[in-house]
Design a protein around this motif. Structure first.
Motif, short mmCIF file in Angstrom:
data_model
loop_
_atom_site.label_atom_id
_atom_site.label_comp_id
_atom_site.label_asym_id
_atom_site.label_seq_id
_atom_site.Cartn_x
_atom_site.Cartn_y
_atom_site.Cartn_z
N ALA A 220 0.81 -1.21 0.00
CA ALA A 220 0.00 0.00 0.00
C ALA A 220 0.86 1.28 0.00
CB ALA A 220 -0.92 -0.01 1.22
N GLU A 221 2.00 1.23 0.69
CA GLU A 221 2.88 2.40 0.79
C GLU A 221 3.32 2.86 -0.62
OE1 GLU A 221 3.38 4.06 3.47
OE2 GLU A 221 4.87 5.41 2.59
N ARG A 242 -12.19 0.08 0.67
CA ARG A 242 -11.33 0.72 1.68
C ARG A 242 -10.14 1.42 0.99
NH1 ARG A 242 -7.14 -1.64 3.13
NH2 ARG A 242 -7.95 -3.65 2.48
N MET A 243 -9.49 0.69 0.09
CA MET A 243 -8.35 1.27 -0.64
C MET A 243 -8.82 2.44 -1.50
SD MET A 243 -7.12 1.38 -3.97
CE MET A 243 -7.73 0.00 -4.89
N LEU A 262 -13.85 -0.64 -7.68
CA LEU A 262 -13.78 -1.18 -6.31
C LEU A 262 -14.75 -2.34 -6.11
CD1 LEU A 262 -13.60 2.38 -4.73
CD2 LEU A 262 -11.71 0.98 -5.57
N GLY A 263 -15.02 -2.64 -4.86
CA GLY A 263 -15.76 -3.86 -4.52
C GLY A 263 -17.20 -3.90 -5.02
N GLU A 470 -20.31 2.73 -3.89
CA GLU A 470 -18.99 2.42 -3.32
C GLU A 470 -18.12 1.58 -4.24
OE1 GLU A 470 -18.94 1.15 0.75
OE2 GLU A 470 -19.64 3.10 1.43
N THR A 471 -18.62 1.26 -5.43
CA THR A 471 -17.75 0.60 -6.41
C THR A 471 -16.85 1.64 -7.08
OG1 THR A 471 -19.38 -1.14 -6.67
CG2 THR A 471 -17.76 -0.98 -8.41
N GLY A 472 -17.14 2.91 -6.89
CA GLY A 472 -16.16 3.94 -7.26
C GLY A 472 -16.50 4.80 -8.46
N GLY A 473 -17.43 4.34 -9.32
CA GLY A 473 -17.86 5.19 -10.44
C GLY A 473 -16.98 5.17 -11.68
#
Ligand code: NAD
Length: 509
Positions: A220-221, A242-243, A262-263, A470-473
Motif C-alpha cells: 500500500a505504501e 477501503r483502498m 472497487l468492490g 462504493e464501487t467507485g464510479g
C-alpha cells in the motif's frame, strides 16, 4: 511445478521489482510469492525504494514527451505487437496466472484472452480518438473538441485479475498517448514481472525509449506514493472500497484524476418467470468461479417465494457436485483462496452469518490433507439470510452465496438488490419482458452492469466496465472509457477579419 513457464517468461528465483523497460533495479525488501495451489514458494521480487520510484517517474516523464509525439495509429501498432506476443504466450502466461493467483487454468487463459481482446480493441481505437465538431454561433468561426494525452497514468491493481486489469488500462492509455506506471498487488508480483518483460521486449525492438511502460513493486505504501504524486496525471486503482476511499481522497487533495474500480455486492434476481436451468448454472458459476474472488462474483440471490424452495434445493444439489482442488487440473471446478488471511476472512464471515441470524444450508470448511497442503482450500457455502444483515451488506471475497426471499412484484426484488452500498454488477433471470425492462429502466438496477438472463460474473471488453456508489464510479475497457485517459480541449477558430464576441456582447474601442 511451472519451471518451464517461469523460464519462458524471464522469471528468476529472485527478481528486481522495478523496471522502466529493459532497465531493472533492485534495492528494496523481498516480497516472496507463494502459490495458493500447493503453498510452495514460486520466486521473489525485490520491492521498489522511494529513490528508485523517483528515478522511474523521471524516466517516465521524459518518455511521455516522446511517446505523445508518435502518431496514435503508430502507437496502436505497438499495442498490436503486444497482442500478437500475448497470443503466442497465452498458455504460458495463463499457467503462471493460475499458479500464482489460484484461479483455474481455463480462467487464467481466459484472462490472457481478455488482454488480447483489449489490445485488438485499442488498435482499432488508435484510429478513432474522435472529438466533435460544433456549429459556432459566430459567423466565420469553427469549433471542435479534441483529446490530448494526459502524461503518466498510474495503475494500481488487485490480486484477483493479476494481468487483465493492467492490460485494460495500459492498452487504452498507450494508444491515447500516455505512458504507464504499474503497481501490481503484492500478492501476485510475478505476473507483473512477466508482463513487463513481454512489453519491454516489444518497446526495445521498436527502438522506443525507456519509461513508456514501468513497474514498481510493493504494498500500500508504494501505492500511496503514486496517489500523492502530482506527476501522475491519472491514478487508475482497482481493489477494495477501503483502498479506493483512501486513494480518492489523496488524489482529490491534489486535484488529480482518479478512476476507481472497487468492490461489488452483486445479486441475481430470480423471478417466477426465470428459466431455472439457466439460473442454476449462472448462479453456481457466479458464486464459486475463481472461488468467489471476482469483483463480479454472485454474492446474493434474490428469489421469489413461489420458486424459492425449488431453486434452493437445486442449488444445494448442484453444490454437492463441485470438485475442489488443484486449479490446474481441469476436472476441478474450484481452486483455492489467495492466502490463509483470505481463509480467515471466510471463516469469520461464516461465524457472523450465524451470529446475525442466518441459516447455513451448505456448510463451509477449510480443507486439509493431500492436495490441500497450502491451507487455502475451502468449501463453498450457501446461507439463507436477510438483506439487511451487516455481513450481507459487505463484500466477503470468498465463495459464500446468500439466498434472500422476496414476495410480491419484481419492484420488491429490485429494492433489495439496490439496498447495499456497492453498485457493480446485477442480473435478472426472467423471460417476462416487463420484468426485464423495469430492471433495466431508471427505476431498476442502480449498478454499472445490469444483465438479463446471464449471471453477474464476467464481462466482455467491448462494454465499459465499472460500477456506481462504493464501487467507485470508474469505467474501464470498452465503449468510450478511453476518454478518461485523455484531456479534452475545446477549440474555436475565427477565420474572418472581425472579432465578434460570444453572446452578442459589444466591446467598442
Ligand atoms: P486491496 O484493496 O487490498 O489492494 C488492491 C491494490 O491496492 C494493491 O495493489 C494494494 O497494494 C493497493 N493499496 C492498498 N491500499 C492502498 C492505499 N491506501 N493507497 C494506494 N494503494 C493501496 O484489494 P485486493 O484484496 O487486492 O483485491 C480485492 C478487491 O478488489 C475486492 O474488493 C474486489 O471487489 C476488488 N476488485 C474490483 C474490481 C473492479 O473492477 N471493480 C476488479 C478486481 C478487484
Amino acid at each position: 511445478m511451472i519451471k518451464k513457464e517461469l523460464d519462458l517468461l524471464g522469471i528468476k528465483s529472485e527478481n528486481p521489482g522495478t523496471s522502466t523497460g529493459t532497465k531493472w533495479f533492485a534495492k528494496g525488501n523481498k516480497i516472496t510469492s507463494f502459490s495458493p495451489v500447493d503453498g510452495k514458494e514460486i520466486a521473489a521480487v525485490l520491492s521498489t525504494t522511494r529513490k528508485e520510484y523517483d528515478k522511474v517517474i523521471e524516466t517516465a516523464q521524459k518518455a511521455a514527451s516522446a511517446w505523445k509525439d508518435i502518431p496514435a495509429p503508430k502507437r496502436g501498432e505497438i499495442v498490436r505487437q503486444l497482442g500478437e506476443q500475448l497470443r503466442i504466450l497465452k498458455p504460458t502466461l495463463g499457467k503462471l496466472v493460475s499458479y500464482e493467483m489460484g484461479k483455474s487454468y481455463q480462467e487464467g487463459m481466459g484472462e490472457v484472452q481478455e488482454m488480447i481482446d483489449i489490445c485488438d480493441f485499442a488498435v482499432g481505437l488508435s484510429r478513432q480518438l474522435y472529438g466533435n465538431t460544433i456549429h459556432s454561433e459566430r459567423p466565420g468561426h469553427r469549433m471542435y473538441d479534441q483529446y490530448h494525452p494526459l502524461g503518466i497514468v498510474g495503475i494500481i491493481t488487485a490480486f484477483n485479475f493479476p494481468v487483465a486489469v493492467w492490460a485494460w488500462n495500459a492498452a487504452l492509455a498507450l494508444v491515447c498517448g500516455d505512458v504507464v506506471l504499474w503497481k501490481p498487488s503484492e500478492k501476485t508480483p510475478l505476473c507483473a514481472i512477466a508482463c513487463q518483460h513481454i512489453i519491454a521486449d516489444i518497446l526495445k525492438k521498436n527502438n522506443l525509449p525507456e519509461g513508456i511502460s514501468s513497474v514498481v513493486s510493493g504494498d500500500a505504501e508504494t501505492g500511496k506514493w503514486i496517489s500523492e504524486d502530482k506527476r501522475v496525471a491519472l491514478v487508475s486503482a482497482t481493489g477494495s472500497t477501503r483502498m479506493g476511499k483512501a486513494v480518492a481522497v489523496t488524489v482529490a487533495g491534489r486535484l488529480g484524476k482518479s478512476l476507481l474500480e472497487l468492490g461489488g455486492n452483486n445479486a441475481i434476481i430470480v423471478t417466477p418467470n426465470a428459466d431455472l436451468k439457466m439460473t442454476i448454472i449462472g448462479a453456481v458459476f457466479g458464486a464459486v468461479g475463481t472461488a468467489g474472488q471476482r469483483c463480479t462474483s454472485t454474492r446474493r440471490l434474490i428469489i421469489h417465494e413461489d420458486i424459492y424452495k425449488k431453486v434452493k434445493d437445486a442449488l444445494v444439489a448442484a453444490y454437492k457436485q463441485i470438485k475442489i482442488g488443484d486449479p490446474l487440473d481441469v476436472k476441478n471446478h474450484m481452486g483455492p483462496l489467495i492466502d490463509t488471511q483470505a481463509v480467515d476472512m471466510y471463516t469469520e464471515a461464516i461465524a457472523k452469518v450465524k451470529e446475525q441470524g442466518g441459516k447455513i444450508l451448505v456448510e463451509g470448511a477449510v480443507l486439509s490433507g493431500k492436495g490441500y497442503e497450502s491451507g487455502c482450500y475451502v468449501k463453498p457455502v450457501i446461507a439463507e439470510v436477510e438483506n439487511h444483515f451487516d455481513i450481507v451488506q459487505s463484500e466477503t471475497f470468498a465463495p459464500i452465496l446468500y439466498l434472500i426471499k422476496y414476495s410480491g412484484g419484481v419492484e420488491n426484488a429490485i429494492a433489495l438488490q439496490n439496498d447495499v452500498a456497492q453498485g457493480l454488477s446485477s442480473a435478472i433471470m426472467t423471460s417476462n419482458l416487463r420484468e426485464a425492462e423495469l430492471f433495466l429502466s431508471n427505476k431498476g438496477s442502480d449498478c454499472g452492469i445490469a444483465n438479463v438472463n446471464i449471471g453477474t460474473s464476467g464481462a466482455e471488453i467491448g462494454g465499459a466496465f465499472g460500477g456506481e456508489k462504493e464501487t467507485g464510479g470508474g469505467r474501464e475497457s470498452g465503449s468510450d472509457a478511453w476518454k478518461l485517459y485523455m484531456r479534452r480541449q475545446t477549440n474555436t477558430i475565427n477565420y474572418t477579419t472581425e472579432l465578434p464576441l460570444a453572446q452578442g456582447i459589444r466591446f467598442d474601442l
